[in-house]
Design a protein around this motif. Structure first.
Motif, PDB file in Angstrom:
ATOM      1  N   ILE A 108      -9.279   2.707  -7.082  1.00 32.99           N
ATOM      2  CA  ILE A 108     -10.233   3.105  -6.044  1.00 32.99           C
ATOM      3  C   ILE A 108     -10.202   2.105  -4.893  1.00 32.99           C
ATOM      4  CG2 ILE A 108     -12.688   3.444  -5.526  1.00 32.99           C
ATOM      5  CD1 ILE A 108     -12.993   4.302  -8.509  1.00 32.99           C
ATOM      6  N   HIS A 109     -10.213   0.835  -5.242  1.00 34.23           N
ATOM      7  CA  HIS A 109     -10.156  -0.222  -4.224  1.00 34.23           C
ATOM      8  C   HIS A 109      -8.888  -0.101  -3.388  1.00 34.23           C
ATOM      9  CE1 HIS A 109      -9.744  -4.759  -3.208  1.00 34.23           C
ATOM     10  NE2 HIS A 109     -10.471  -4.164  -2.306  1.00 34.23           N
ATOM     11  N   SER A 110      -7.761   0.147  -4.050  1.00 30.27           N
ATOM     12  CA  SER A 110      -6.482   0.272  -3.351  1.00 30.27           C
ATOM     13  C   SER A 110      -6.502   1.442  -2.371  1.00 30.27           C
ATOM     14  CB  SER A 110      -5.356   0.454  -4.376  1.00 30.27           C
ATOM     15  OG  SER A 110      -4.105   0.557  -3.739  1.00 30.27           O
ATOM     16  N   THR A 255       3.756  15.327  -4.340  1.00 33.79           N
ATOM     17  CA  THR A 255       3.986  14.659  -5.611  1.00 33.79           C
ATOM     18  C   THR A 255       3.742  13.154  -5.461  1.00 33.79           C
ATOM     19  OG1 THR A 255       5.614  16.299  -6.324  1.00 33.79           O
ATOM     20  CG2 THR A 255       5.683  14.158  -7.419  1.00 33.79           C
ATOM     21  N   ILE A 256       3.001  12.598  -6.400  1.00 35.39           N
ATOM     22  CA  ILE A 256       2.723  11.159  -6.416  1.00 35.39           C
ATOM     23  C   ILE A 256       3.301  10.579  -7.700  1.00 35.39           C
ATOM     24  CG2 ILE A 256       0.920   9.388  -6.464  1.00 35.39           C
ATOM     25  CD1 ILE A 256      -0.866  11.287  -4.881  1.00 35.39           C
ATOM     26  N   GLN A 257       4.178   9.594  -7.552  1.00 29.23           N
ATOM     27  CA  GLN A 257       4.820   8.944  -8.692  1.00 29.23           C
ATOM     28  C   GLN A 257       4.273   7.518  -8.805  1.00 29.23           C
ATOM     29  OE1 GLN A 257       8.897   9.554  -7.360  1.00 29.23           O
ATOM     30  NE2 GLN A 257       9.175  11.193  -8.859  1.00 29.23           N
ATOM     31  N   THR A 258       3.467   7.273  -9.828  1.00 34.41           N
ATOM     32  CA  THR A 258       2.801   5.979  -9.966  1.00 34.41           C
ATOM     33  C   THR A 258       3.643   5.013 -10.805  1.00 34.41           C
ATOM     34  OG1 THR A 258       1.608   6.360 -12.042  1.00 34.41           O
ATOM     35  CG2 THR A 258       0.657   7.302 -10.023  1.00 34.41           C
ATOM     36  N   GLN A 259       3.156   3.783 -10.892  1.00 32.27           N
ATOM     37  CA  GLN A 259       3.747   2.783 -11.781  1.00 32.27           C
ATOM     38  C   GLN A 259       2.836   2.534 -12.986  1.00 32.27           C
ATOM     39  OE1 GLN A 259       5.749  -0.648  -9.725  1.00 32.27           O
ATOM     40  NE2 GLN A 259       4.680   0.163  -7.924  1.00 32.27           N
ATOM     41  N   LEU A 260       2.039   3.539 -13.319  1.00 31.07           N
ATOM     42  CA  LEU A 260       1.101   3.459 -14.430  1.00 31.07           C
ATOM     43  C   LEU A 260       1.652   4.186 -15.646  1.00 31.07           C
ATOM     44  CD1 LEU A 260      -2.073   4.127 -12.328  1.00 31.07           C
ATOM     45  CD2 LEU A 260      -1.730   2.083 -13.721  1.00 31.07           C
ATOM     46  N   ILE A 261       1.667   3.508 -16.770  1.00 27.91           N
ATOM     47  CA  ILE A 261       2.188   4.079 -18.008  1.00 27.91           C
ATOM     48  C   ILE A 261       1.082   4.832 -18.735  1.00 27.91           C
ATOM     49  CG2 ILE A 261       3.114   3.491 -20.277  1.00 27.91           C
ATOM     50  CD1 ILE A 261       4.384   1.059 -18.970  1.00 27.91           C
ATOM     51  N   CYS A 270      -6.859  10.255 -10.679  1.00 22.97           N
ATOM     52  CA  CYS A 270      -7.611  11.370 -10.094  1.00 22.97           C
ATOM     53  C   CYS A 270      -8.931  10.902  -9.482  1.00 22.97           C
ATOM     54  CB  CYS A 270      -7.894  12.429 -11.159  1.00 22.97           C
ATOM     55  SG  CYS A 270      -6.434  13.324 -11.716  1.00 22.97           S
ATOM     56  N   ALA A 271      -9.593   9.973 -10.163  1.00 26.73           N
ATOM     57  CA  ALA A 271     -10.856   9.459  -9.636  1.00 26.73           C
ATOM     58  C   ALA A 271     -10.641   8.801  -8.281  1.00 26.73           C
ATOM     59  CB  ALA A 271     -11.466   8.459 -10.623  1.00 26.73           C
ATOM     60  N   ALA A 272      -9.572   8.014  -8.174  1.00 27.99           N
ATOM     61  CA  ALA A 272      -9.276   7.353  -6.900  1.00 27.99           C
ATOM     62  C   ALA A 272      -8.930   8.373  -5.822  1.00 27.99           C
ATOM     63  CB  ALA A 272      -8.128   6.368  -7.089  1.00 27.99           C
ATOM     64  N   ILE A 273      -8.220   9.426  -6.207  1.00 25.71           N
ATOM     65  CA  ILE A 273      -7.843  10.461  -5.240  1.00 25.71           C
ATOM     66  C   ILE A 273      -9.065  11.196  -4.715  1.00 25.71           C
ATOM     67  CG2 ILE A 273      -6.642  12.665  -4.966  1.00 25.71           C
ATOM     68  CD1 ILE A 273      -4.565  11.626  -7.006  1.00 25.71           C
ATOM     69  N   ILE A 286      -3.348   7.825   0.532  1.00 24.26           N
ATOM     70  CA  ILE A 286      -3.706   7.818  -0.892  1.00 24.26           C
ATOM     71  C   ILE A 286      -2.445   7.694  -1.736  1.00 24.26           C
ATOM     72  CG2 ILE A 286      -4.689   9.193  -2.764  1.00 24.26           C
ATOM     73  CD1 ILE A 286      -6.624  10.400  -0.723  1.00 24.26           C
ATOM     74  N   LYS A 287      -1.424   8.438  -1.366  1.00 23.15           N
ATOM     75  CA  LYS A 287      -0.145   8.380  -2.069  1.00 23.15           C
ATOM     76  C   LYS A 287       0.439   6.964  -2.004  1.00 23.15           C
ATOM     77  CE  LYS A 287       4.615  10.169  -1.550  1.00 23.15           C
ATOM     78  NZ  LYS A 287       4.931  10.653  -2.914  1.00 23.15           N
ATOM     79  N   GLU A 288       0.419   6.366  -0.838  1.00 20.44           N
ATOM     80  CA  GLU A 288       0.942   4.999  -0.680  1.00 20.44           C
ATOM     81  C   GLU A 288       0.200   4.029  -1.589  1.00 20.44           C
ATOM     82  OE1 GLU A 288       0.490   3.990   3.397  1.00 20.44           O
ATOM     83  OE2 GLU A 288       2.048   5.370   4.118  1.00 20.44           O
ATOM     84  N   ALA A 289      -1.109   4.156  -1.633  1.00 19.88           N
ATOM     85  CA  ALA A 289      -1.933   3.238  -2.429  1.00 19.88           C
ATOM     86  C   ALA A 289      -1.635   3.376  -3.912  1.00 19.88           C
ATOM     87  CB  ALA A 289      -3.408   3.502  -2.158  1.00 19.88           C
ATOM     88  N   LEU A 290      -1.550   4.601  -4.401  1.00 19.89           N
ATOM     89  CA  LEU A 290      -1.314   4.820  -5.829  1.00 19.89           C
ATOM     90  C   LEU A 290       0.102   4.438  -6.234  1.00 19.89           C
ATOM     91  CD1 LEU A 290      -3.165   8.200  -6.519  1.00 19.89           C
ATOM     92  CD2 LEU A 290      -3.991   5.867  -6.837  1.00 19.89           C
TER      93      LEU A 290
END
Length: 424
Positions: A108-110, A255-261, A270-273, A286-290
């Motif tokens: 969320i902060h990001s 499409t958003i590809q995160t670095q979260l496993i 989703c909450a941050a989005i 938002i995509k850049e941040a995630l």
């Protein structure tokens, strides 16, 4: 010195210290007490190291004009935080839940930092001391503060909510965490829902995961809610594309590809989005941040070492998060799946049953190798190798090195399973 006057002093030099080993020059030192220390005895030392004032609650330590005597140092710190919260214009987003609080807070902060001057709880300083310390970091230019709230007993979230007086709130989920303190799963739901109680009674806004039936039911009659869902059309649609191993999702065709496993991180994203959308952060930002956020501090970190692809999730564990981590490992399309699982703490009378259920679950997943460590897992009835202590596990690993593969390391903080990295 009144709270109003103390706040004037604070505004002149807005720094707070609670540890003489980390004194900030011109700060106000709050002489907090702990089980094994009395901060009052360090007041003069704090001043010598550069603190402007020290706040104490034992008269014999109030030896100079710079040492302020109050009835209760902790209560004074909390009252000062609330006064400061109301003095500032920042909007407060409160966050609690059984799992994923810290990761969600960071996401969320990001996201919100892309458009707003945003602060957030540092680390997991989310208790009756951490929350006021977070509120006191709000600056005049701060627009949004993301405040994480933790609890292991009922009435704690209610207390923290009244202290922080949030404008918005979100509960990540309701899981089997801190059962010992809450008494039962129903107690967890009741305790965490104290955030809902505050927000709804003060006509504030609530964010929710509308695919969580508990959240949906509790907020059904409430109007000022903003949610996300994969299925319900009346909420903001976000689609889960997969996690092998990183979470990938789609929103508004992007499409958003995160670095979260782990698929369990999908709802955290989703909450941050949905909060980013509420606050009008452009979707591309938002995509850049995630996509740029990378977890650390033993929270679902991906580490490569000696041929192993390691999922290090050793910051905390409870039955809900342990099950999610195992199911995520099972879903991964890799040839070799290994797991080292450590004890889960604060489960009270349910500890034996919950550890047995996790042992059974892990055994039935037929991974390449599963090792259990800790006094609770050692008491389970299972054919899986088990070790009463980390030292026993370490000796075994040195004598029987694991064949390289995808390795999940998960346990409660007290198990410190990141030590496995030094043994591999």
């Amino acid at each position: 010195m009144t709270i109003a006057r103390l706040h004037e002093v604070f505004l002149d030099s807005p720094l707070v210290s609670t540890d003489t080993r980390k004194i900030q020059k011109n700060s106000i030192f709050f002489a907090l007490k702990g089980a094994n220390f009395n901060g009052n005895s360090f007041a003069s030392e704090a001043l010598a190291k550069g603190a402007r004032y020290a706040v104490v609650d034992e008269p014999e330590f109030a030896v100079t004009d710079q040492i302020v005597l109050v009835d209760d140092v902790l209560k004074t710190l909390q009252e000062l935080a609330t006064v400061h919260r109301n003095h500032c214009a920042a909007k407060i987003i409160a966050l609690t839940g059984s799992n994923g609080k810290t990761t969600t807070k960071e996401l969320i902060h990001s996201v919100l930092s892309k458009n707003y001057k945003t602060i957030a709880t540092k680390g997991n300083l989310n208790n009756h001391i951490g929350v006021p310390l977070t509120l006191l970091t709000i600056q005049p230019e701060t627009e949004i503060a993301v405040v994480e709230m933790g609890a292991n007993h009922q009435k704690e979230i209610a207390f923290l909510s009244n202290l922080a007086q949030p404008d918005f709130g979100y509960i990540t989920n309701f899981g089997k965490a801190h059962i010992e303190g809450f008494g039962s799963e129903e107690g967890v739901i009741k305790g965490k829902s104290e955030l809902y109680d505050y927000l709804t009674s003060h006509q504030k806004s609530v964010f929710l995961n509308a695919d969580d039936p508990i959240q949906l039911e509790k907020l059904a009659p409430y109007i000022a809610k903003y949610g996300f869902s994969q299925h319900l059309r009346q909420f903001y649609k976000i689609e889960f594309l997969g996690a092998n191993p990183f979470v990938e999702l789609q929103v508004e065709g992007m499409t958003i590809q995160t670095q979260l496993i782990g698929s369990y991180n999908f709802t955290n994203c989703c909450a941050a989005i949905v909060m980013g959308k509420y606050f009008n952060v452009p979707l591309v930002k938002i995509k850049e941040a995630l996509e740029s956020y990378k977890p650390e501090n033993n929270r679902s970190q991906l580490i490569t070492k000696n041929g192993h692809q390691i999922i290090l999730d050793a910051y905390n564990a409870n039955p809900t998060s342990m099950q999610a981590a195992l199911e995520n490992l099972k879903a991964m399309q890799v040839p070799s799946k290994l797991a080292i699982l450590g004890d889960m703490f604060e489960l009270g009378d349910t500890a034996a049953r919950e550890h047995q259920q996790i042992a059974d679950l892990a055994a039935n997943m037929h991974f390449t190798r599963v090792l259990l460590v800790g006094e609770n897992f050692y008491k389970t009835t299972t054919d899986l190798p088990k070790f009463a202590s980390f030292e026993q596990l370490a000796t075994f690993l040195k004598e029987h090195p694991l064949v390289p593969g995808n390795l999940l390391i998960k346990g409660s903080r007290g198990m410190a399973l990141e030590r496995v990295l030094d043994v591999l």
